[in-house]
Every structure is written in C-alpha cells, then in structure tokens.
Scaffold this motif. Structure first.
Motif, PDB file in Angstrom:
ATOM      1  N   GLY A  44       0.896  -1.227   0.017  1.00 29.24           N
ATOM      2  CA  GLY A  44      -0.045   0.053  -0.120  1.00 29.24           C
ATOM      3  C   GLY A  44       0.802   1.247  -0.149  1.00 29.24           C
ATOM      4  N   LYS A  47       3.693   1.653  -4.787  1.00 29.66           N
ATOM      5  CA  LYS A  47       4.722   1.342  -5.787  1.00 29.66           C
ATOM      6  C   LYS A  47       3.840   1.145  -7.170  1.00 29.66           C
ATOM      7  CE  LYS A  47       5.245  -2.690  -3.446  1.00 29.66           C
ATOM      8  NZ  LYS A  47       4.423  -2.338  -2.157  1.00 29.66           N
ATOM      9  N   THR A  48       2.768   0.619  -7.120  1.00 29.33           N
ATOM     10  CA  THR A  48       1.979   0.444  -8.410  1.00 29.33           C
ATOM     11  C   THR A  48       1.517   1.848  -8.879  1.00 29.33           C
ATOM     12  OG1 THR A  48       1.107  -1.544  -7.735  1.00 29.33           O
ATOM     13  CG2 THR A  48      -0.193  -0.575  -9.246  1.00 29.33           C
ATOM     14  N   ALA A  49       1.023   2.793  -7.844  1.00 29.88           N
ATOM     15  CA  ALA A  49       0.520   4.161  -8.263  1.00 29.88           C
ATOM     16  C   ALA A  49       1.801   4.772  -8.826  1.00 29.88           C
ATOM     17  CB  ALA A  49       0.127   4.742  -6.980  1.00 29.88           C
TER      18      ALA A  49
HETATM   19  N1  LIG Z   1       1.352   9.087  -3.625  1.00 29.12           N
HETATM   20  C1  LIG Z   1       0.324   9.208  -3.659  1.00 29.12           C
HETATM   21  N2  LIG Z   1      -0.759   9.799  -3.811  1.00 29.12           N
HETATM   22  C2  LIG Z   1      -1.988   9.415  -3.623  1.00 29.12           C
HETATM   23  N3  LIG Z   1      -2.525   8.469  -3.768  1.00 29.12           N
HETATM   24  C3  LIG Z   1      -1.710   7.314  -3.627  1.00 29.12           C
HETATM   25  C4  LIG Z   1      -0.317   7.548  -3.733  1.00 29.12           C
HETATM   26  N4  LIG Z   1       0.305   6.171  -3.370  1.00 29.12           N
HETATM   27  C5  LIG Z   1      -0.479   5.536  -3.444  1.00 29.12           C
HETATM   28  N5  LIG Z   1      -1.945   5.985  -3.691  1.00 29.12           N
HETATM   29  C6  LIG Z   1      -2.937   5.099  -3.517  1.00 29.12           C
HETATM   30  O1  LIG Z   1      -2.938   4.284  -2.384  1.00 29.12           O
HETATM   31  C7  LIG Z   1      -3.440   3.000  -2.736  1.00 29.12           C
HETATM   32  C8  LIG Z   1      -2.356   1.798  -2.477  1.00 29.12           C
HETATM   33  O2  LIG Z   1      -1.359   2.250  -3.368  1.00 29.12           O
HETATM   34  P1  LIG Z   1      -0.560   1.170  -4.451  1.00 29.12           P
HETATM   35  O3  LIG Z   1      -1.427   0.076  -4.879  1.00 29.12           O
HETATM   36  O4  LIG Z   1       0.005   1.735  -5.442  1.00 29.12           O
HETATM   37  O5  LIG Z   1       0.274   0.239  -3.224  1.00 29.12           O
HETATM   38  P2  LIG Z   1       1.511  -0.536  -3.511  1.00 29.12           P
HETATM   39  O6  LIG Z   1       2.602  -0.163  -2.982  1.00 29.12           O
HETATM   40  O7  LIG Z   1       1.572  -1.138  -5.066  1.00 29.12           O
HETATM   41  O8  LIG Z   1       0.964  -2.019  -2.661  1.00 29.12           O
HETATM   42  P3  LIG Z   1       0.965  -3.512  -2.800  1.00 29.12           P
HETATM   43  O9  LIG Z   1       2.381  -3.943  -2.311  1.00 29.12           O
HETATM   44  O10 LIG Z   1      -0.142  -4.108  -1.982  1.00 29.12           O
HETATM   45  O11 LIG Z   1       0.868  -3.744  -4.294  1.00 29.12           O
HETATM   46  C9  LIG Z   1      -3.749   3.125  -4.108  1.00 29.12           C
HETATM   47  O12 LIG Z   1      -4.955   3.318  -4.107  1.00 29.12           O
HETATM   48  C10 LIG Z   1      -3.042   4.306  -4.772  1.00 29.12           C
HETATM   49  O13 LIG Z   1      -4.010   5.114  -5.793  1.00 29.12           O
END
Ligand SMILES: Nc1ncnc2c1ncn2[C@@H]1O[C@H](COP(=O)(O)OP(=O)(O)OP(=O)(O)O)[C@@H](O)[C@H]1O
Ligand SMILES: [Mg+2]
Length: 962
Positions: A44, A47-49
């Motif tokens: 969360g 990373k994906t974002a």
């Molecule tokens: N810098 C940011 N600003 C605004 N929203 C964000 C930001 N980073 C992440 N988000 C939001 O937070 C949520 C979690 O982000 P994301 O899915 O990218 O996490 P992740 O690191 O990929 O997690 P995982 O390891 O579970 O895949 C998403 O809804 C994303 O849109």
C-alpha cells in the motif's frame, strides 16, 4: 457526506523525486536505451501508483505496455505472471530430457550428480520456457519500445527470477523498460540477487517510504477536495505516510459521517455517532479495511468471499460456476461491490481493488469454512471443465490431510501426464497427496506412482525417486512399467553416486520375470555406466572388463532390437572408456556412431548434449580446435531453446577452443554469455579472460579479472588447490606477475607445476613452456630441465600431437637448440595454435640473436610478430622485441598495431557482421539465426559493440560509409 473512494486521484502526492527518475528511464527507452527498475516498499505504500502515474503520461499507443502480476500462489506456477504479461499462450513445457549440472569444462564427462547451487535442474520445462519468453521479448522490442511490468515480485517463482535476471543483462541493448515492484516482506528466495542484478545492469532500485507530512496533506487535500485541518492530519498520523492506509482512513471517516468540510477546511466532527472514527481512535489497517466491507449486503459478502478464494483477479465465469448463479444473475451484487470500492474491472476479468481487501475477506472466514469452500470450488470448476491451472489453485489451497476425495483422485489421475510436463512441482504435490489417500489395491495407484517417479526425476529429486521406486516396484505387475521404474531408479542412484546400490537394483531387475529384451539391453547399458563409477570392483582391470562386457552386450542387443536408447548409452560408455585409455580418436568415432542414433529423439536429447560436450573436449585435446569450436557453436545455436544447463559447459569449452585458435573476441563473447557455473568452471573462465587481457597488454582488465578470481578462490577455501583448472589458475597468476614486472613471482607461481604428478592435470602441459622460459631467464637451469622432463613424461602418458609438440618445445628450449625450437614451432603451426607458435618462434629468435645470427634472428622474430599482430598480442610483441634488442636485432615488420579500442575499426569481423545486422534493424534472435550462432552469443557481441562504438542504444549503431 464526502465520498472519498469514487474520486480518482488525479495527481500523485509527494513522489516527485521517484517520478523524475522513472520519467528519465522512460525517456531513455523512447530513445532505445533500456533500463531495469525495481520499486520496493511495504504493502500500500504506492509502488503500483508511482508506476501507473509515469505510464499514464505516455501518449496513446506511444509505447507498448505489458503487465503481469505474481501472487502468493503463482510461486507454484512457474512463469505464469511473465506469460500473462507477454500474453504467451504457447505451451510452457518442453520435451523432458535427462540432465545434470554444469561442471568444470575439462575432461570427459561420464555422468555426475547435480551441484548444490543451481536450483532449476536440467529437464525442468521451466528452463526451456525461460528461453522462449526471452526470445519473445527480443521480438517485441524489435517492433518498438516496450515497457514490461512484473508486479509483486516478492512472490515470483524461481523461473521468473531467472527470466528477470537474464533480461536484466540485456536490457541496456534493448528499447525496454523492465519494471518490477515488490514488497520487502515476505522475502522470496533470491530476493537479494534481484536488486543486485538491477544495479549491475545499470538500473535503479527505488525504495519507497511513507509520504512526508506535506505529501500526506497534499494527498488528503486531493481526496477530500479541501484543505485538511490539523485534527484531521494528526488523526492521519497513524497511517505513517502509507497512502493506502490514508485513503482507507479518510474513506472510513467519510462513510461514518465523521468527516466534515467547513468552508475550505476538512476536519473531524466530535459528535459523530457510535462506531465512528474519532481522533482518539487509531484503527488498525485491518479494521479500516474490514470497515469497508461492513457496508456490503449479506449476499454481496457471500459472493465476495467466494471470489476471494479465486485470487486477486478472476474471470466472472469461475465465480458463476462456483456460486451456481449465472453471470447476469451476479450483476447486481458485483455492481454493489464495485460501487463500494472492493472490486474493479480488469480487461475481461474482475479484480480486487487492493490485495488487502481480498486478504481481509479471505482471512475473515473461519478456516474449516475456507477449506470446504475450496473443495466446493475445485469440484465446480472440474464440473465446468475449467483449465487445469485454476483447478489446481483450489486443490493446493486444501491442506493435504483434508484433500484426497475420490473425485480429486480421478481428476489428478486423468491430468497427471499434462501436469507433470507443465507444472512439475505442482504435480508432485498433488500426486503425493492423492497417493497418500488411495488404498493399496486402488487401480489408479500404479500409473500415478510412475508419473510421480518420472516427475521427481525431472526435478532432480533423486533421493525421492529412489524411495518411490523402492516402495512401488514390488507391487508392479506390468513388466514395462517395471522396466521404466527400474531405469529411473538406477539412473537416480547413479546421479547420487550410489554406484553399488544402482548395480544391485539393475541386477535384481534383470532377473525379474517377464522383463523384455529391450529393457534388458537398456539395463545392461546403464549397468556399464554405473560400473564406471568408483567402488564397484576391486581392480581397474576388473572394472574395465566388466564395463566392456556390459556395454558390448547392451550394444549388440540394442542394435539387434533397433533400440537407440540401449545402443547410444552403450556407445557413450565405450567412448568414455576409450578416452580414459588415451584413445581419443576412438572415443570420437564412438560418439559419432551414437550421435547418428540419438538425433531427433527428444528422450535422448540430453544424452546427445552430453556426448557433444565430450566430443568438443576430446577434439580440443586432439588439437582439432576448429572442429571443436564449430561443433560447440553450432550446437549452442540449435539447442539454445532447450535451456539445458549443459549448454553453459559447452559454451565454456567452445570458448576455450576459440581462444586456442586465436579468436579471442569470439572466446570472450562465449565466456560472457556463460550462465551460472560451478566455482571450478568459473575459475577457469576468469583465467582465460586474464590470458586474453594480459596478452593484449591490458593489465587493468587482467587485474580486474584476477581480483575476481582470487575472491572466488578464497571462497573456495582449502579445496581450491584440488580444483581441476589449478594449472590454468597458476598460469593466469604467473602471466599477471610477469606482465606487471615481477618475473620472479611468476616463476614462483609456475614452479609448482615442474615435478611430475600422477593423474590428469589439464593445461599443465600448456603452462610448462612458459615455466621453462622463466626458469632459464632466472638462471635456474635445473628447474628448466625438470619442467622439460615433466613435459616429456606427460607426452608419453598422453601421446597426442599437442602434448608432443609442447614437450619437444620445452626440451629444445632447455637445450638451447634453436633448430629444434623452430621444429616445435612448425608442429604448433600445424595444430593451429598461433599464440604458442609465436612464442616458440620468439624463443628461436632469442637463441639466434644470442648466437649472433642477427639476420636469421630478425626473420624469425618477424614471423612471431606477424602472429602476434594477428592476435592483437601486444604484450608478447613488446616482450619479444625487448628481448632481442640488446643483441642488435630490430624487427623488420611492425609489431601489432593496437587495434583501436573504440570506433568501427575496433570491431572484429564477427562484431562487424553483428553490428551491420543490428543497424539494419534486426533483432538478436534474428541475427543469431542468420549467423548460425546462439542468441546469447549475439547478446555478448552487441554489448561489446555498444561499448566500442560508445553509443547508448542499438538504434544508434550505424555502418560507416566506406
Ligand atoms: N503518492 C500517492 N498519492 C496519492 N495516492 C496514492 C499515492 N500512492 C498510492 N496511492 C494510492 O494508495 C493506494 C495503494 O497504492 P498502491 O496500490 O500503489 O500500493 P502498492 O505499494 O502497490 O501496494 P501492494 O504492495 O499491496 O501492491 C492506491 O489506491 C493508490 O492510488
Ligand atoms: Mg501494487
């Protein structure tokens, strides 16, 4: 009420630095310069974002973006995420072969057990699949820039890691952004090397931490469309900057009515109702996530729980099959789930908006309920005829003790062959658990056990092969099955080096009633291989007699019955025997007979590679380097897609032949392309790289390789002294000492090789002439004499032209007889060993110069210098010239002009050919096919070409107008 969830985040907060790095990498890819990036951080964290934000900036159809995601279960499905990304629908399986690990690329190879450090074993279909997927990436990159995303690599399987690692090595020569994301926990095996590979390839590892307070404020402002007040911000502190958590907290507050916007400021109400989030509460992430689910109807929750069994992403048809509803019937519930922000659509499928939501739903069910739901799901999917992978996913989630229903056994029995070929590790699990449940008398047992033995063998789990076969064999009634299981067991024991057990098993089986003549012949061939192992007979003569008897009977029977397996294994055994008796010509002939039998038989493909590898080694020893090099090159080109680890050894041996032929760049291209090797073989490769760099007078490079070699030796501890490439290592040390001005130290390194030493010491005879030269230079005549005698003794032991020529050369030097030295040079010329020939001519020139025959000395020196020029052996040329100068001898020809180190003129003939094809827009696999070399060899060439032409991408390679 403020609804947070439905608002897309238009801007990503607090990640400017990361976005800039990724943007720059993407710009590079637009210009053809590939890069690997690995984004790391907790769940969360964004990373994906971050990745999405950068990719969203791409114009429509500007760059092709392919994505795949691993999940906790894909670890059992090799390469499934990669195949998903590349939309690869072909079969990931290959014909099973038998194999072994790479080993020191010297001497013949009878058969050996796998070494400890290579996880995937030969025959594992995943290895071949990796090669095919790599080819696909090359082909896609030939069409234009590509972004390949592999998400959640903490769950990547070993084959995917290997794919990633291989791709990292070529990424700088492709228009490719190779982007991975991974959580740092749980740690997958190979997690460390993953980041190292990225950095080594010139890529970046981006660790993501929590957002800064400003970032949190910006993100909150974006989501609530107002400036967050201090109470709201301090409440959000509990999220520790994790955007997922922040978003969930804000959404929870909005849902419960605790979030209120007054004027331009968003804050928290103090009078919210029961259950609402307040500033005093710091809810756990799990609670917040669960809070989202509280808003769902009971029906929606039931369906979502079933969906959670299916994984982070699933087709609606599977959900329909398991719930017993139609897709249309499910629509209202799915709509609700999407509105609540639990599900979202992903192409033709649905996925959980975040893995944490799936996890909360899954873990929210009591364990027994989960198990029975998985059983129900598996059953429904089987009933629907769903693809095996999706059924297996359900079956694997059922703990072993609770599986084993009759319908499961039926399905496993019906699908065992397909699973064994495609998903061997999964097949083992399913077969073992099914077998543990079946009654002894169950008619399905036998075939399941044979499948299990087969697949365990394929995975290199030899102890288990033995165990399974031992239990099953007494119960097997079908003689063919009996034969097959015995063969597997005998071979497994051979690989485990349990020779006596293997011989016992084969003897017992041969006496078994009803065994066919074909199996008898195969047993005899395997028996002959086993007998070649130590400890099965009391004397060498006894071993030889027993091996001969067994192999001859196998060969005769194999020929009579037309059985290629028996005949080719028997011939293989005999070739090893001949090589052991120094009859290398005989050994090569036997291999050729065997090769004509095995070609085209997939089950004998591994034996074929083993014999080709031996043939390359034997012909090299015979001094037939051209033949050895051609065969290695051709085989690497045609067998590359098998992914067999034997190819590494073959590549190394081919490279050595190329070195001897004076094709040093070709040798380097092969050495660079060699994959994982055992330390012994790796040490040998470093040594040859040192030879090439040193002779080229590039001491910086020679020292760099020497440091790597020494590091490897110190890791090897005391055992390194026993390594078979020891003489090669000493020669490398000596070369660097001498080249950097310390001939005394060089002599000290090589002196160890002077005394006779029983046993095969590869390369020693090649190092002895240098020892004689250094000893004479130091005035140590007795040492020179001893070394020359040892060379002669070696040539007597192994009466081959190469050894004889070296011995004659040593003796001639020790005697100071220029005429004999020149004769030796002529023999070396006949053997096409240009460096050795040049060195011998140099000695003759020195002797002539000392004797005052300046004219003749100069003529002979010129001969040496010409050879050095062809090789680019600047150091040798410098040394030779310096040695005769005190006697008034000046060279008539110019020594090697150093090939320029950069620009088109720096390219070798092969490199030019490759560069021309790259400039014409051809992909590496294409170029490989055209030039009849392997793709990995092309990759090495392209990487050197980019360096020599000093350009950053293949697109910048241009053929100069001549
Ligand atoms: N810098 C940011 N600003 C605004 N929203 C964000 C930001 N980073 C992440 N988000 C939001 O937070 C949520 C979690 O982000 P994301 O899915 O990218 O996490 P992740 O690191 O990929 O997690 P995982 O390891 O579970 O895949 C998403 O809804 C994303 O849109
Ligand atoms: Mg993610």
């Amino acid at each position: 009420m403020v609804c947070v969830m439905r608002r897309p985040v238009s801007r990503i907060a607090g990640r400017d630095a990361e976005l800039a790095i990724l943007g720059e990498a993407l710009d590079g890819v637009r210009a053809g310069r590939g890069r690997a990036v690995l984004i790391e951080g907790e769940a969360g964290i964004g990373k994906t974002a971050v990745l999405d934000a950068v990719l969203d900036r791409l114009g429509p159809a500007e760059i092709r973006v392919l994505r795949g995601a691993c999940d906790d279960l894909t670890q059992r499905f090799p390469l499934s995420a990669v195949a998903q990304a590349l939309d690869f629908r072909g079969s990931l399986s290959s014909s099973p072969g038998r194999g072994r690990q790479p080993r020191a690329p010297t001497g013949p190879d009878a058969e050996r057990a796998p070494g400890p450090d290579v996880a995937l074993v030969p025959g594992d279909p995943a290895l071949a699949a990796v090669e095919r997927l790599l080819e696909l990436v090359h082909a896609l990159c030939a069409r234009g820039p590509l972004v390949l995303v592999l998400e959640d690599m903490q769950w990547a399987d070993q084959a995917s890691m290997l794919f990633w690692q291989r791709l990292c090595r070529v990424v700088p020569q492709l228009p490719l952004l190779l982007a991975g994301t991974r959580r740092l926990m749980p740690r997958a095996p190979g997690a460390g090397p993953l980041a190292r590979e990225v950095r080594d390839s010139g890529g970046v590892v981006l660790p993501l931490g929590g957002l800064s307070p400003d970032g949190v404020a910006a993100m909150a402002a974006e989501l609530v469309h107002a400036r967050p007040g201090p109470d709201l911000l301090s409440w959000l502190d509990s999220a520790a900057g994790n955007p997922f958590y922040i978003r969930e907290l804000l959404d929870a507050a909005a849902r419960s009515g605790a979030l209120r916007v007054v004027g331009e400021t968003a804050g928290l109400t103090t009078d919210a109702g029961p259950g609402s989030a307040t500033a005093a509460e710091t809810a756990s992430l799990r609670q917040v996530v669960a809070g989202r689910l509280d808003f769902l109807s009971a029906d929606a929750l039931r369906v979502l729980r079933i969906a959670a069994l299916l994984g982070p992403e699933f087709p609606v048809s599977d959900l329909a099959a398991i719930t017993g509803q139609t897709a249309t019937g499910l629509l209202p519930v799915l709509d609700d789930a999407m509105a609540a922000g639990v599900l979202e659509s992903a192409r033709s499928r649905l996925r959980f908006r975040h893995a944490l939501l799936q996890q909360a739903l899954y873990e929210g069910m009591p364990r027994p309920a989960r198990v029975s739901m998985h059983q129900q799901a598996a059953r429904s999917l089987i009933g629907q005829g769903a693809p095996a992978d999706r059924i297996v996913r359900q079956l694997l989630a059922i703990p072993g003790a609770e599986g084993g229903e009759d319908w499961e056994a039926d399905w496993v029995a019906a699908n065992a062959a397909e699973l064994a070929g495609r998903l061997p590790a999964v097949a083992v699990d399913l077969l073992e658990r099914t077998l543990s449940r079946l009654r002894q008398a169950d008619p399905r047992r036998n075939s399941l056990e044979v499948h299990l033995a087969d697949v365990l063998f394929l995975l290199g789990r030899y102890e288990q092969v033995d165990e399974v076969c031992r239990t099953v064999l007494p119960l097997v009634t079908d003689p063919d099955q009996y034969g097959r299981l015995t063969w597997l067991r005998g071979y497994a024991l051979l690989r485990l080096q349990r020779y006596a057990d293997a011989a016992g098993a084969l003897d017992a089986a041969a006496a078994h009633p009803g065994i066919s003549a074909v199996w008898q012949a195969r047993f005899a061939a395997l028996r002959a291989m086993v007998l070649q192992g130590p400890g099965t007979a009391t004397s060498d003569a006894e071993v030889a007699a027993a091996v001969t008897a067994a192999s001859e009977s196998a060969l005769a029977a194999g020929r009579e019955l037309g059985d290629a397996t028996a005949a080719s294994y028997a011939l293989h055994v005999q070739s090893i025997q001949h090589a052991g008796n120094h009859d290398l010509n005989g050994a090569v002939q036997l291999i050729d007979q065997a090769l004509s039998l095995v070609s085209g038989d997939p089950l004998l493909a591994d034996l074929q590679l083993l014999m080709i590898y031996n043939r390359v080694a034997f012909t090299s020893e015979l001094g037939l380097f051209d033949e050895a090099w051609e065969l290695a090159r051709k085989t690497l080109a045609t067998s590359e897609l098998s992914g067999s680890p034997r190819l590494s050894t073959l590549r190394a041996n081919g490279g050595v032949a190329a070195y001897e032929l004076g094709r040093w760049d070709d040798a380097l291209a092969e050495f660079d392309a060699v994959g994982g090797m055992e330390p012994e073989s790796q040490a040998m490769l470093y040594s040859y790289k040192i030879f090439i760099a040193g002779h080229r007078d590039d001491w910086a490079e020679a020292n760099r390789q020497l440091r790597a070699l020494r590091a490897l030796i110190s890791e090897g501890g005391a055992v390194w002294a026993l390594w078979s490439p020891r003489a090669t290592i000493l020669a490398a040390e000596a070369l660097v000492s001498e080249g950097t001005g310390d001939p005394q130290q060089a002599l000290a390194w090589l002196a160890e090789l002077a005394p006779r030493e029983e046993g095969h010491a590869p390369f020693r005879h090649e190092a002895l002439p240098t020892l004689v030269r250094l000893a004479l230079g130091a005035g140590d005549e007795p040492l020179a004499q001893t070394a020359a005698q040892t060379a002669r003794w070696e040539a007597d032991q192994t009466p081959l032209e190469r050894q004889s020529a070296n011995a004659a050369w040593c003796e001639a030097m020790a005697r100071g007889d220029q005429r004999l030295v020149r004769q030796a040079a002529a023999s070396l010329h006949g053997l096409r060993m240009p460096l050795a020939e040049g060195n011998a001519l140099e000695e003759a020139a020195v002797l002539l110069a000392r004797a005052g025959d300046v004219v003749e000395a100069r003529a002979v020196l010129d001969g040496a210098l010409q050879l050095y020029a062809q090789l680019g052996a600047s150091w040798d040329a410098r040394r030779a010239t310096a040695r005769v100068r005190p006697f008034g001898v000046r060279p008539g020809v110019r020594g090697p002009r150093r090939r320029p180190s950069s620009g088109w003129a720096a390219l070798t003939t092969m490199e030019r050919q490759v560069a021309e094809l790259v400039a014409a827009g051809r992909s590496n696999p294409d170029i490989a096919a055209q030039l009849l070399i392997s793709r990995r060899t092309v990759e090495s060439h392209v990487s050197r070409i980019l360096g020599k032409l000093e350009v950053g991408s293949r697109w910048e390679i241009r053929v100069p107008a001549s």
